[in-house]
Design a protein around this motif. Structure first.
Motif, PDB file in Angstrom:
ATOM      1  N   GLY A 181      -1.025   3.820 -13.541  1.00 61.38           N
ATOM      2  CA  GLY A 181      -1.432   5.041 -13.094  1.00 61.38           C
ATOM      3  C   GLY A 181       0.029   5.699 -11.104  1.00 61.38           C
ATOM      4  N   GLY A 182      -0.284   3.869 -11.096  1.00 64.94           N
ATOM      5  CA  GLY A 182       0.409   4.107  -9.366  1.00 64.94           C
ATOM      6  C   GLY A 182       1.789   3.710  -9.275  1.00 64.94           C
ATOM      7  N   THR A 183       2.763   4.248  -8.189  1.00 68.43           N
ATOM      8  CA  THR A 183       4.386   3.845  -8.101  1.00 68.43           C
ATOM      9  C   THR A 183       4.525   3.357  -6.940  1.00 68.43           C
ATOM     10  N   VAL A 184       5.251   1.967  -6.814  1.00 71.05           N
ATOM     11  CA  VAL A 184       5.624   1.120  -5.992  1.00 71.05           C
ATOM     12  C   VAL A 184       6.978   2.101  -5.623  1.00 71.05           C
ATOM     13  N   ILE A 185       7.088   2.189  -4.363  1.00 73.30           N
ATOM     14  CA  ILE A 185       8.238   2.773  -4.062  1.00 73.30           C
ATOM     15  C   ILE A 185       9.107   1.709  -2.760  1.00 73.30           C
ATOM     16  N   GLU A 186      10.443   1.007  -2.972  1.00 73.20           N
ATOM     17  CA  GLU A 186      11.276   0.445  -2.559  1.00 73.20           C
ATOM     18  C   GLU A 186      11.805   0.625  -1.046  1.00 73.20           C
ATOM     19  N   LEU A 187      11.458   0.048  -0.019  1.00 76.44           N
ATOM     20  CA  LEU A 187      12.656  -0.005   1.385  1.00 76.44           C
ATOM     21  C   LEU A 187      13.311  -1.146   1.234  1.00 76.44           C
ATOM     22  N   ASP A 188      14.598  -0.575   2.017  1.00 78.60           N
ATOM     23  CA  ASP A 188      14.910  -1.726   1.195  1.00 78.60           C
ATOM     24  C   ASP A 188      15.706  -2.076   2.658  1.00 78.60           C
ATOM     25  N   MET A 189      14.889  -3.604   3.339  1.00 75.16           N
ATOM     26  CA  MET A 189      15.157  -3.625   5.087  1.00 75.16           C
ATOM     27  C   MET A 189      16.814  -4.362   5.154  1.00 75.16           C
ATOM     28  N   SER A 190      17.682  -4.487   4.367  1.00 79.78           N
ATOM     29  CA  SER A 190      18.487  -4.738   4.818  1.00 79.78           C
ATOM     30  C   SER A 190      19.231  -3.472   5.428  1.00 79.78           C
ATOM     31  N   THR A 191      19.137  -2.658   5.059  1.00 80.75           N
ATOM     32  CA  THR A 191      19.495  -0.373   5.344  1.00 80.75           C
ATOM     33  C   THR A 191      18.896  -0.401   6.488  1.00 80.75           C
ATOM     34  N   LEU A 192      17.862  -0.061   6.847  1.00 82.59           N
ATOM     35  CA  LEU A 192      16.535  -0.118   7.519  1.00 82.59           C
ATOM     36  C   LEU A 192      16.078  -0.838   8.497  1.00 82.59           C
ATOM     37  N   SER A 193      15.790   0.350   8.912  1.00 81.94           N
ATOM     38  CA  SER A 193      15.626  -0.656  10.733  1.00 81.94           C
ATOM     39  C   SER A 193      14.055  -0.233  11.538  1.00 81.94           C
ATOM     40  N   PRO A 194      13.513  -1.089  11.682  1.00 85.61           N
ATOM     41  CA  PRO A 194      11.852  -0.929  11.429  1.00 85.61           C
ATOM     42  C   PRO A 194      11.421   0.085  11.900  1.00 85.61           C
ATOM     43  N   ALA A 195      11.827   0.904  13.001  1.00 83.96           N
ATOM     44  CA  ALA A 195      11.889   1.752  13.140  1.00 83.96           C
ATOM     45  C   ALA A 195      11.341   3.367  12.151  1.00 83.96           C
ATOM     46  N   ALA A 196      12.335   3.648  11.168  1.00 88.50           N
ATOM     47  CA  ALA A 196      12.956   4.099   9.834  1.00 88.50           C
ATOM     48  C   ALA A 196      11.802   4.255   9.324  1.00 88.50           C
ATOM     49  N   VAL A 197      11.515   2.609   8.720  1.00 86.50           N
ATOM     50  CA  VAL A 197      10.264   2.849   7.903  1.00 86.50           C
ATOM     51  C   VAL A 197       9.156   3.527   7.938  1.00 86.50           C
TER      52      VAL A 197
END
Length: 370
Positions: A181-197
């Motif tokens: 019942g869990g979910t994984v959300i991927e954050l692509d660090m090739s497009t995101l800055s650390p602050a945007a995380v």
């Protein structure tokens, strides 16, 4: 004994020593701190083997090559070491680099005992030439997923860089969490800055953020950004690949680097051998040894035992993996065939989830064990 990187042609060719080729990341972009610990373990074990009489009456010699986290450089090093007549290969920390080295060792018929890399598919096809000490990623990261679920986390954000290793880890986590019942959300660090995380974590209502990225960049800036965001005061940050294991993490992040759970391959209590080796490694490194240093020591301990028992013929060494039974620093080492794993595997390697104690960042807390 040659325990430092040496130039081609500088090694002796008179057969007076038994040589093991060592692949270690010693320069960037390799994880240099991990490489330093791995090499310390390899070197200490070679010293201990030689103090006990060597191998077949001959000294054991370590011929080191720097992979710098470069698969092509590692492949070239395997070719060179094979030409220099090493009896076997040892080492490597980075999984993608170890995979390139293992594939080339398999093609050349050169035994390779991989110390630290965890990627399940270490070779494309099953091979008799390669064995591994560290647990496969599918095993260790499933234990980490169990820890997350046990701690009540069902929505997990992963800040990931493009890599076979990170993609494999994300897939393991997603499969384990989805089944419960869990979910994984991927954050692509090739497009995101650390602050945007931080904004992404809030948007997706995640309760945990996992760092599937390089160290120190961008792992350290991400931790700093998240720790300073008041909206994320309750977020758990995790690092299954082990970035907080090394002293540089605490130096760069201070208190912000505590309470970030990661995977470590040590038992709850070291045996007398492990305690003795740990003390010697601490003196050599001038800091507490990581699990990577113990992996390095155990690698040479196994290879020395194999070479003493079966001689230096490469084919005999490869055939001996299923007969290995060596008391290592972290338990009794034996190799078997594990379903889905293409190389000989130490199935009994210990796995822990630990973090740095917020009250004392130099101390580790065991949170979960597999």
């Amino acid at each position: 004994m040659n325990t430092s990187p040496s130039s081609p042609g500088s090694e002796r060719a008179d057969g007076s020593s038994v040589r093991i080729g060592a692949l270690v990341p010693l320069t960037r972009p390799g994880w240099v701190e991990a490489g330093r610990h791995l090499l310390a373990g390899l070197e200490l074990a070679v010293r201990d083997v030689n103090d006990a009489g060597g191998v077949l009456g001959r000294p054991l010699e370590l011929v080191v090559r720097d992979t710098a986290a470069d698969p092509q450089k590692a492949t070239a090093a395997v070719d060179e070491l094979a030409g220099l007549g090493v009896a076997a290969l040892a080492g490597e920390y980075h999984s993608v680099v170890a995979r390139a080295a293992a594939g080339r060792a398999d093609a050349l018929g050169l035994p390779f005992l991989c110390s630290s890399a965890v990627l399940d598919a270490l070779t494309e096809q099953p091979t008799e030439w390669v064995a591994r000490l560290s647990p496969p990623q599918s095993h260790g990261w499933r234990i980490y997923a169990d820890f997350l679920l046990g701690a009540g986390h069902r929505r997990i954000a992963v800040a990931a860089q493009p890599s076979v290793y990170w993609a494999s880890g994300t897939r393991i986590l997603r499969d384990c969490l989805a089944a419960r019942g869990g979910t994984v959300i991927e954050l692509d660090m090739s497009t995101l800055s650390p602050a945007a995380v931080s904004d992404e974590i809030v948007h997706h209502r995640a309760t945990a953020l996992l760092l599937l990225v390089g160290q120190p960049e961008p792992a350290v800036p991400i931790v700093k950004a998240v720790r300073r965001d008041q909206r994320l005061a309750e977020i758990m940050i995790g690092a299954p690949a082990g970035q907080p294991e090394f002293a540089a993490w605490a130096t760069l992040l201070g208190d912000d680097g505590a309470a970030i759970p990661f995977l470590r391959y040590l038992p709850e209590r070291l045996s007398p051998l492990g305690a003795r080796v740990g003390a010697a490694l601490g003196e050599r490194l001038a800091e507490a040894p990581s699990f990577v240093a113990f992996e390095g020591y155990d690698t040479v301990a196994v290879l020395a035992d194999v070479l003493r028992s079966h001689g230096t013929d490469r084919a005999r060494t490869a055939r001996s993996w299923p007969r290995v039974e060596v008391e290592g620093t972290r338990g009794r080492i034996q190799f078997s065939r594990t379903p889905g794993i293409s190389v000989w595997q130490w199935a009994g390697a210990p796995v822990q989830v630990v973090d740095r104690d917020p009250a004392e960042p130099g101390r580790f807390r065991i949170l979960h064990a597999g």
